[in-house]
Design an enzyme around this catalytic site. Structure first.
Site, PDB file in Angstrom:
ATOM      1  N   ASP A   7      12.681  41.910   6.871  1.00  0.00           N
ATOM      2  CA  ASP A   7      13.297  43.161   6.887  1.00  0.00           C
ATOM      3  C   ASP A   7      14.724  43.209   6.408  1.00  0.00           C
ATOM      4  OD1 ASP A   7      13.659  45.979   7.572  1.00  0.00           O
ATOM      5  OD2 ASP A   7      14.724  45.218   9.185  1.00  0.00           O
ATOM      6  N   LEU A   8      15.262  44.162   6.026  1.00  0.00           N
ATOM      7  CA  LEU A   8      16.627  44.505   5.475  1.00  0.00           C
ATOM      8  C   LEU A   8      17.712  44.776   6.198  1.00  0.00           C
ATOM      9  CD1 LEU A   8      17.603  43.403   2.689  1.00  0.00           C
ATOM     10  CD2 LEU A   8      17.485  45.578   1.870  1.00  0.00           C
ATOM     11  N   ASP A   9      17.790  46.096   6.664  1.00  0.00           N
ATOM     12  CA  ASP A   9      18.744  46.545   7.594  1.00  0.00           C
ATOM     13  C   ASP A   9      18.403  46.147   9.010  1.00  0.00           C
ATOM     14  OD1 ASP A   9      20.290  48.655   5.946  1.00  0.00           O
ATOM     15  OD2 ASP A   9      18.317  49.126   5.240  1.00  0.00           O
ATOM     16  N   LYS A 212       4.592  48.773   6.079  1.00  0.00           N
ATOM     17  CA  LYS A 212       4.910  47.266   5.586  1.00  0.00           C
ATOM     18  C   LYS A 212       3.721  46.493   6.025  1.00  0.00           C
ATOM     19  CE  LYS A 212       9.733  47.665   6.517  1.00  0.00           C
ATOM     20  NZ  LYS A 212      10.919  46.965   7.207  1.00  0.00           N
ATOM     21  N   ASP A 235      13.746  44.000  13.091  1.00  0.00           N
ATOM     22  CA  ASP A 235      14.442  44.579  14.181  1.00  0.00           C
ATOM     23  C   ASP A 235      13.883  45.895  14.542  1.00  0.00           C
ATOM     24  OD1 ASP A 235      15.685  45.690  12.045  1.00  0.00           O
ATOM     25  OD2 ASP A 235      17.383  46.510  13.287  1.00  0.00           O
ATOM     26  N   SER A 236      13.345  46.606  13.740  1.00  0.00           N
ATOM     27  CA  SER A 236      13.198  48.016  14.102  1.00  0.00           C
ATOM     28  C   SER A 236      11.643  48.491  14.333  1.00  0.00           C
ATOM     29  CB  SER A 236      13.865  49.039  13.116  1.00  0.00           C
ATOM     30  OG  SER A 236      15.162  48.715  13.316  1.00  0.00           O
ATOM     31  N   ASN A 238       9.847  50.522  12.377  1.00  0.00           N
ATOM     32  CA  ASN A 238       8.960  50.360  11.209  1.00  0.00           C
ATOM     33  C   ASN A 238       8.489  49.050  10.830  1.00  0.00           C
ATOM     34  OD1 ASN A 238      11.719  49.698  10.580  1.00  0.00           O
ATOM     35  ND2 ASN A 238      11.533  50.510   8.383  1.00  0.00           N
ATOM     36  N   HIS A 281      13.297  27.842  12.150  1.00  0.00           N
ATOM     37  CA  HIS A 281      12.453  27.783  13.314  1.00  0.00           C
ATOM     38  C   HIS A 281      10.915  27.925  12.520  1.00  0.00           C
ATOM     39  CE1 HIS A 281      10.087  28.341  16.900  1.00  0.00           C
ATOM     40  NE2 HIS A 281       9.440  29.348  16.326  1.00  0.00           N
TER      41      HIS A 281
END
Length: 285
Positions: A7-9, A212, A235-236, A238, A281
């Site tokens: 993911d980006l943001d 996605k 992180d979100s 979506n 990781h």
């Protein structure tokens, strides 16, 4: 590992909307080992290319929350635009309700001419209701929206409809919870649309078949690579659709609780090179 989707943001981008040197080095290390690195974002692909312009890195890009897939050379592989009647219905409603919005096609981010004014009025109302309110974080959220490239300001959504262009993603943004809730309740029952949220102050609309997760599945099949040997980092909310598809997953340290609960591994935050931490990781497995 066959694929690593990022993911980006809030994930690859830090709080300054920058990609750290350590994250770039980790992506290059993965590619050197033959891993197919994929950027998966709600942003338009041309904006992703702009962010990567300084780096000697080319990847597949899942854009507009899965509505587009572009090849590493920048060409369009496949797309799932929103039905034009749904675009018109959505944008006319958002304008009527006074929303700041962004509508993405393959070349531009259409946004209202008075977009900054709309958001400033919302900030002023918050300040009036609570003079002690700290608006620094809210202002940061505004600047993050406007840090993108490719904006095309319009007087009315009718300009978009007259252009005939395919629209892949519509983002609605507001600092007022009840306003966002009203929008969500309005569109969640539309049979041809999918609603997701990528941050605290927005909801995003795509075609029902765009996500996605679906895009990642389609890309893995095309590349003849295994989803069971695919890792994703997000992180979100979506990001949940691709987390559910992948055999391995990492939540950023700054991720939403729902994302942390869904992932197998928790990385560091986006200000602590969390993507690099997660990539190394996965490469060690």
């Amino acid at each position: 590992m066959d694929i690593i989707g990022i993911d980006l943001d809030g994930t690859l981008l830090n709080a300054k909307n920058q990609i750290s040197a350590k994250n770039i080095e980790a992506i290059q290390a993965a590619q050197a080992q033959g891993v197919e690195v994929v950027i998966a974002t709600g942003r338009a692909t041309f904006d992703v290319r702009h962010l990567f312009r300084k780096f000697d890195i080319k990847t597949w890009v899942i854009g507009a929350n899965g509505a587009t897939i572009h090849r590493p050379d920048g060409s369009l592989f496949t797309s799932t635009p929103i039905n034009k009647e749904d675009v018109e219905t959505t944008l006319s409603w958002l304008e009527k309700e006074g929303f700041y919005y962004e509508a993405i096609d393959d070349h531009s981010i259409f946004t209202p001419q008075n977009g900054r004014e709309i958001l400033q009025i919302e900030l002023d109302r918050i300040r009036s209701a609570n003079p002690e309110a700290n608006l620094a974080e809210l202002k940061k959220a505004v600047e993050k929206q406007f840090s993108q490239t490719g904006f095309l300001q319009i007087d009315s959504y009718k300009t978009i409809m007259e252009s005939g262009r395919d629209i892949y993603n519509i983002l609605a943004f507001s600092f007022h919870h009840e306003k966002l809730k009203k929008g969500w309740l309005t569109f969640e029952s539309y049979p041809a649309l999918t609603l997701v949220s990528s941050a605290d102050h927005n909801f995003e609309i795509e075609h029902r078949q765009a996500s996605k997760g679906k895009a990642l599945e389609h890309l893995a099949s095309h590349l003849d690579l295994s989803l069971s040997r695919t890792a994703v980092i997000g992180d979100s909310l979506n990001d949940l659709s691709m987390i559910s598809e992948a055999g391995y997953s990492a939540a950023m340290g700054n991720a939403k609780k729902e994302v942390k609960d869904a992932c197998l591994f928790q990385s560091k935050t986006n200000d602590e090179d969390g993507v690099a931490h997660a990539i190394y990781h996965f490469l060690s497995l």
